[in-house]
Design a protein around this motif. Structure first.
Motif, PDB file in Angstrom:
ATOM      1  N   PHE A  64     -28.082  59.766 -19.650  1.00  0.00           N
ATOM      2  CA  PHE A  64     -26.655  58.880 -19.934  1.00  0.00           C
ATOM      3  C   PHE A  64     -26.521  58.816 -17.573  1.00  0.00           C
ATOM      4  O   PHE A  64     -26.999  59.639 -16.747  1.00  0.00           O
ATOM      5  CB  PHE A  64     -25.477  60.093 -19.868  1.00  0.00           C
ATOM      6  N   ASN A  65     -25.543  57.918 -17.440  1.00  0.00           N
ATOM      7  CA  ASN A  65     -24.911  57.723 -16.570  1.00  0.00           C
ATOM      8  C   ASN A  65     -23.883  59.161 -16.158  1.00  0.00           C
ATOM      9  O   ASN A  65     -23.118  59.597 -16.375  1.00  0.00           O
ATOM     10  CB  ASN A  65     -24.466  56.313 -15.953  1.00  0.00           C
ATOM     11  N   PHE A  66     -23.749  58.994 -14.168  1.00  0.00           N
ATOM     12  CA  PHE A  66     -23.443  59.677 -13.719  1.00  0.00           C
ATOM     13  C   PHE A  66     -21.251  59.941 -14.661  1.00  0.00           C
ATOM     14  O   PHE A  66     -20.973  60.552 -14.101  1.00  0.00           O
ATOM     15  CB  PHE A  66     -23.724  60.129 -12.019  1.00  0.00           C
ATOM     16  N   ASN A  67     -21.576  58.630 -14.020  1.00  0.00           N
ATOM     17  CA  ASN A  67     -19.944  58.221 -14.740  1.00  0.00           C
ATOM     18  C   ASN A  67     -19.254  58.553 -16.244  1.00  0.00           C
ATOM     19  O   ASN A  67     -18.674  57.799 -16.628  1.00  0.00           O
ATOM     20  CB  ASN A  67     -19.447  56.934 -14.166  1.00  0.00           C
ATOM     21  N   ASP A  68     -20.557  59.008 -16.814  1.00  0.00           N
ATOM     22  CA  ASP A  68     -20.549  58.906 -18.217  1.00  0.00           C
ATOM     23  C   ASP A  68     -19.457  60.003 -18.810  1.00  0.00           C
ATOM     24  O   ASP A  68     -19.929  60.926 -19.472  1.00  0.00           O
ATOM     25  CB  ASP A  68     -21.866  58.242 -19.052  1.00  0.00           C
ATOM     26  N   ASN A  69     -18.032  59.700 -18.653  1.00  0.00           N
ATOM     27  CA  ASN A  69     -17.582  61.459 -18.513  1.00  0.00           C
ATOM     28  C   ASN A  69     -17.586  62.148 -20.084  1.00  0.00           C
ATOM     29  O   ASN A  69     -17.127  63.164 -20.654  1.00  0.00           O
ATOM     30  CB  ASN A  69     -16.170  60.919 -18.381  1.00  0.00           C
ATOM     31  N   ASP A  70     -17.982  60.506 -21.496  1.00  0.00           N
ATOM     32  CA  ASP A  70     -17.851  60.929 -22.800  1.00  0.00           C
ATOM     33  C   ASP A  70     -18.719  62.513 -23.114  1.00  0.00           C
ATOM     34  O   ASP A  70     -18.767  63.026 -23.539  1.00  0.00           O
ATOM     35  CB  ASP A  70     -17.978  59.662 -23.653  1.00  0.00           C
ATOM     36  N   VAL A  71     -20.313  62.400 -22.566  1.00  0.00           N
ATOM     37  CA  VAL A  71     -21.047  63.014 -22.302  1.00  0.00           C
ATOM     38  C   VAL A  71     -20.488  64.512 -21.705  1.00  0.00           C
ATOM     39  O   VAL A  71     -20.576  65.505 -22.767  1.00  0.00           O
ATOM     40  CB  VAL A  71     -22.041  62.921 -21.621  1.00  0.00           C
ATOM     41  N   TRP A  72     -20.098  64.543 -20.744  1.00  0.00           N
ATOM     42  CA  TRP A  72     -19.207  65.901 -20.634  1.00  0.00           C
ATOM     43  C   TRP A  72     -18.375  65.848 -21.387  1.00  0.00           C
ATOM     44  O   TRP A  72     -17.772  68.144 -21.396  1.00  0.00           O
ATOM     45  CB  TRP A  72     -17.931  65.965 -19.308  1.00  0.00           C
ATOM     46  N   LYS A  73     -17.669  65.726 -22.070  1.00  0.00           N
ATOM     47  CA  LYS A  73     -16.217  65.449 -22.519  1.00  0.00           C
ATOM     48  C   LYS A  73     -16.605  66.950 -24.197  1.00  0.00           C
ATOM     49  O   LYS A  73     -16.602  67.210 -25.414  1.00  0.00           O
ATOM     50  CB  LYS A  73     -15.357  64.325 -23.161  1.00  0.00           C
ATOM     51  N   LYS A  74     -18.279  65.371 -24.668  1.00  0.00           N
ATOM     52  CA  LYS A  74     -18.499  66.390 -26.331  1.00  0.00           C
ATOM     53  C   LYS A  74     -19.669  67.180 -26.341  1.00  0.00           C
ATOM     54  O   LYS A  74     -20.083  68.081 -26.917  1.00  0.00           O
ATOM     55  CB  LYS A  74     -18.750  65.215 -26.837  1.00  0.00           C
ATOM     56  N   ALA A  75     -19.928  67.448 -24.629  1.00  0.00           N
ATOM     57  CA  ALA A  75     -20.864  68.866 -25.118  1.00  0.00           C
ATOM     58  C   ALA A  75     -20.405  69.899 -24.718  1.00  0.00           C
ATOM     59  O   ALA A  75     -19.485  70.154 -24.900  1.00  0.00           O
ATOM     60  CB  ALA A  75     -21.174  69.076 -22.933  1.00  0.00           C
ATOM     61  N   ASP A  76     -21.334  70.889 -25.642  1.00  0.00           N
ATOM     62  CA  ASP A  76     -21.014  72.171 -26.273  1.00  0.00           C
ATOM     63  C   ASP A  76     -21.655  73.094 -25.534  1.00  0.00           C
ATOM     64  O   ASP A  76     -21.035  74.042 -25.261  1.00  0.00           O
ATOM     65  CB  ASP A  76     -21.600  73.012 -27.299  1.00  0.00           C
ATOM     66  N   ILE A  77     -23.002  72.595 -24.644  1.00  0.00           N
ATOM     67  CA  ILE A  77     -23.514  74.129 -23.985  1.00  0.00           C
ATOM     68  C   ILE A  77     -23.654  73.317 -22.392  1.00  0.00           C
ATOM     69  O   ILE A  77     -24.661  72.028 -22.329  1.00  0.00           O
ATOM     70  CB  ILE A  77     -24.542  74.553 -24.462  1.00  0.00           C
ATOM     71  N   VAL A  78     -23.297  73.486 -21.744  1.00  0.00           N
ATOM     72  CA  VAL A  78     -24.388  72.621 -20.586  1.00  0.00           C
ATOM     73  C   VAL A  78     -24.810  74.216 -19.376  1.00  0.00           C
ATOM     74  O   VAL A  78     -24.734  74.844 -19.269  1.00  0.00           O
ATOM     75  CB  VAL A  78     -22.473  72.977 -19.009  1.00  0.00           C
ATOM     76  N   PHE A  79     -26.435  73.167 -19.079  1.00  0.00           N
ATOM     77  CA  PHE A  79     -27.114  73.919 -18.484  1.00  0.00           C
ATOM     78  C   PHE A  79     -27.202  73.532 -17.076  1.00  0.00           C
ATOM     79  O   PHE A  79     -26.892  72.821 -16.869  1.00  0.00           O
ATOM     80  CB  PHE A  79     -29.207  74.256 -19.223  1.00  0.00           C
ATOM     81  N   CYS A  80     -27.132  75.016 -16.359  1.00  0.00           N
ATOM     82  CA  CYS A  80     -27.302  74.459 -14.414  1.00  0.00           C
ATOM     83  C   CYS A  80     -28.497  75.842 -13.915  1.00  0.00           C
ATOM     84  O   CYS A  80     -28.354  76.324 -14.682  1.00  0.00           O
ATOM     85  CB  CYS A  80     -25.457  74.219 -14.182  1.00  0.00           C
ATOM     86  N   ILE A  81     -28.446  74.549 -13.155  1.00  0.00           N
ATOM     87  CA  ILE A  81     -28.908  75.275 -11.670  1.00  0.00           C
ATOM     88  C   ILE A  81     -27.568  76.596 -11.400  1.00  0.00           C
ATOM     89  O   ILE A  81     -27.407  78.355 -11.282  1.00  0.00           O
ATOM     90  CB  ILE A  81     -29.552  75.021 -10.919  1.00  0.00           C
ATOM     91  N   ASN A  82     -26.997  75.769 -10.699  1.00  0.00           N
ATOM     92  CA  ASN A  82     -25.501  76.245  -9.734  1.00  0.00           C
ATOM     93  C   ASN A  82     -24.301  75.319 -10.683  1.00  0.00           C
ATOM     94  O   ASN A  82     -24.164  74.611 -11.137  1.00  0.00           O
ATOM     95  CB  ASN A  82     -25.496  75.559  -8.450  1.00  0.00           C
ATOM     96  N   CYS A  83     -23.267  75.641 -10.701  1.00  0.00           N
ATOM     97  CA  CYS A  83     -21.893  76.057 -11.428  1.00  0.00           C
ATOM     98  C   CYS A  83     -22.138  74.746 -10.687  1.00  0.00           C
ATOM     99  O   CYS A  83     -21.437  73.751  -9.694  1.00  0.00           O
ATOM    100  CB  CYS A  83     -20.846  76.373 -11.246  1.00  0.00           C
TER     101      CYS A  83
END
Ligand code: NAD
Length: 380
Positions: free
Chosen positions: A59-78
Motif C-alpha cells: 500500500f502507498n504511504f497516503n492510503d489512510n484506509d489501510v491504517w484505519k482497518k488494521a488490527d495489528i501493526v508490527f513495527c521496529i520503532n513506534c
C-alpha cells in the motif's frame, strides 16, 4: 481475517523492517491479511515484489484506509503520532515502543484507545527467548561493534609473525558481558585479540572464560543481589568507584574498549571517566553501545566520533540497523514466535493473563497497564 500492517520505518537512519517475505508467508498461513507499506523492506534487501509473491499486499504511504482497518501493526520503532491517530480503537501496536518515562506515548495510547506491546519489557523467562528482540538485536550490535573498532584502530587485531618482525595481538576490554558483550568477545577472539571482560553479574565469569577471554575481578565490596529477573541491578556509587579503579589499569593498556553495560530503564553506569580516558593510549578506540542511555564512557555522543587526546570515541546507538537484512529477519521471526500462540483457526485473540503478555502489554484498549514504566521509567 486479522489485518496486519507493516509500515515503512520513519526514524532517521533506520533500515530495518518488521516483516520479511518469509514471515509474511507464515502470517498468511496463520490466516492473516498483510499490508506492507511501499518500499518498507527495500533498505533491508526485500523488494515489494518479494512480499507480493509471498501473499502480502503493498500500500502507498497516503492510503489512510489501510491504517484505519488494521488490527495489528508490527513495527521496529513506534510509529509517529500522525499514523497512530489513524488507527481504529483497540488496534494493537507491537514493537520497540520506547516506553520508559514516555508520557507522550501514554497520552496517545489512552486517548486513541490503542493496545500496545513494548518489546523492551518481554519477561526474561525461557519461553520468551524465541521472541526476544533485545537479544537478537544486541547480538548484532556486539558483532558489529568489534568490526567497527577493528576498522578504526591504528593496528592489527591478531598476533602476526612476519619477516619484518612480530606484531602483538590487540588488547580488547569489554564492559558488560550480556548478549552484546558476549558476541563482542566471540568476534574479537575470532579476529585474534586478547579479550578482557567486566560485568557485575558473577554468572558471566564462566561464560566469558568458556569463550577464551579473561574475566576482570569485581570490587570486593559486597553488594547483593546484583541481578533480578535476568537484569543487572544498579550498583552503588562506592562500588562503581572501585570498579573504575580496577578497570583503569586494564584500560591504560587497552587498544579497544567496547561498552555494553546497561541497567534496564536506568541511565547506563559510567565506567570510563575523564581520568581513565587520559590514561588511554592515543590511537586506541572506544565504541559505546550504551550511548543512548547516557553511555558507559564520558563524552560519547550518539552517532558521533570524537577524538580526545588521540583516543577515538565512537557513540554507536544503532548498530543493528547497519546489518539490516539479518536484523530484520531475526526481529520479524521474534514477532512470529510472540504472536503465533494467540491464533486459533485463523482468529487472533490475545490472552492477557499469559505470563509473557502480562510483562509487556503496556496498554489494553487505552487502559494503561505499566504506569511506573511511563512515569518514572521502572517496571511495576
Ligand atoms: P543488558 O543489555 O540489560 O545489560 C548488558 C550487561 O551489562 C549485563 O550483562 C549487565 O550485567 C551488565 N552491567 C550492568 N551494570 C554493569 C556494570 N556496572 N559493570 C559491568 N557490567 C554491567 O543485558 P542483556 O545483554 O540483554 O542480557 C543479560 C542476561 O540476560 C544474559 O545472561 C542473557 O542471556 C539473559 N537474557 C535472558 C533472556 C530470557 O531468558 N528470555 C532474554 C534476554 C536476556
Amino acid at each position: 481475517m486479522t489485518k496486519i500492517l507493516i509500515p515503512l520505518e520513519k526514524s532517521i537512519g533506520e533500515r530495518r523492517v518488521s516483516a520479511t517475505p518469509e514471515t509474511v508467508k507464515k502470517l498468511n498461513a496463520l490466516g492473516c491479511e498483510i499490508f506492507i507499506e511501499k518500499s518498507a523492506g527495500e533498505l533491508s534487501g526485500f523488494n515489494d515484489f518479494s512480499y507480493e509473491q509471498n501473499g502480502g499486499e503493498i500500500f502507498n504511504f497516503n492510503d489512510n484506509d489501510v491504517w484505519k482497518k488494521a488490527d495489528i501493526v508490527f513495527c521496529i520503532n513506534c510509529p509517529d503520532k500522525e499514523n497512530l491517530i489513524k488507527l481504529k480503537e483497540g488496534a494493537l501496536v507491537i514493537g520497540l515502543m520506547n516506553p520508559f518515562g514516555n508520557k507522550k506515548l501514554i497520552e496517545i495510547l489512552s486517548v486513541q484507545k490503542l493496545s500496545a506491546i513494548a518489546l523492551e519489557l518481554l519477561p526474561r523467562i525461557s519461553r520468551a527467548q524465541s521472541c526476544d528482540v533485545l537479544s537478537s538485536q544486541a547480538n548484532i550490535a556486539g558483532y558489529k561493534s568489534v568490526l567497527l573498532a577493528a576498522s578504526e584502530l591504528d593496528r592489527y587485531f591478531p598476533m602476526l609473525m612476519t619477516a619484518a618482525g612480530t606484531v602483538q595481538p590487540a588488547k580488547v576490554v569489554i564492559l558488560g558481558g550480556g548478549v552484546a558483550g558476549l558476541q563482542a568477545v566471540a568476534t574479537a577472539k575470532r579476529l585474534g585479540a586478547m579479550v578482557f571482560v567486566s560485568d557485575i553479574r558473577p554468572a558471566v565469569k564462566e561464560q566469558v572464560e568458556s569463550l577464551g577471554a579473561k574475566f576482570i575481578d569485581l570490587p570486593e565490596i559486597s553488594e547483593k543481589p546484583l541481578e533480578s529477573g535476568g537484569y543487572a541491578k544498579a550498583v552503588s556509587s562506592e562500588f562503581l568507584k572501585e570498579q573504575r579503579e580496577i578497570l583503569s589499569r586494564h584500560l591504560s593498556e587497552a587498544d579497544v574498549a567496547i561498552c555494553t553495560a546497561q541497567v534496564l530503564g536506568k541511565k547506563a553506569p559510567i565506567l570510563i571517566n575523564e581520568n581513565m580516558l587520559e590514561k588511554m593510549r592515543p590511537g586506541s578506540v572506544v565504541v559505546d553501545l550504551a550511548v543512548s542511555q547516557g553511555g558507559n564512557c564520558v563524552n560519547t555522543k550518539p552517532n558521533e566520533t570524537i577524538i580526545r587526546n588521540g583516543v577515538k570515541l565512537i557513540g554507536a546507538p544503532d548498530l543493528p540497523t547497519s546489518v539490516p537484512y539479518h536484523a530484520s529477519s531475526l526481529f520479524s521471526k521474534n514477532l512470529i514466535s510472540l504472536i503465533s500462540p494467540f491464533f486459533k483457526e485463523g482468529i487472533f485473540e490475545l490472552i492477557k493473563d499469559d505470563e509473557i503478555i502480562q510483562g509487556c502489554l503496556i496498554s489494553d484498549k487505552g487502559a494503561i497497564l505499566q504506569e511506573k514504566v511511563f512515569e518514572i521509567g521502572v517496571r511495576n
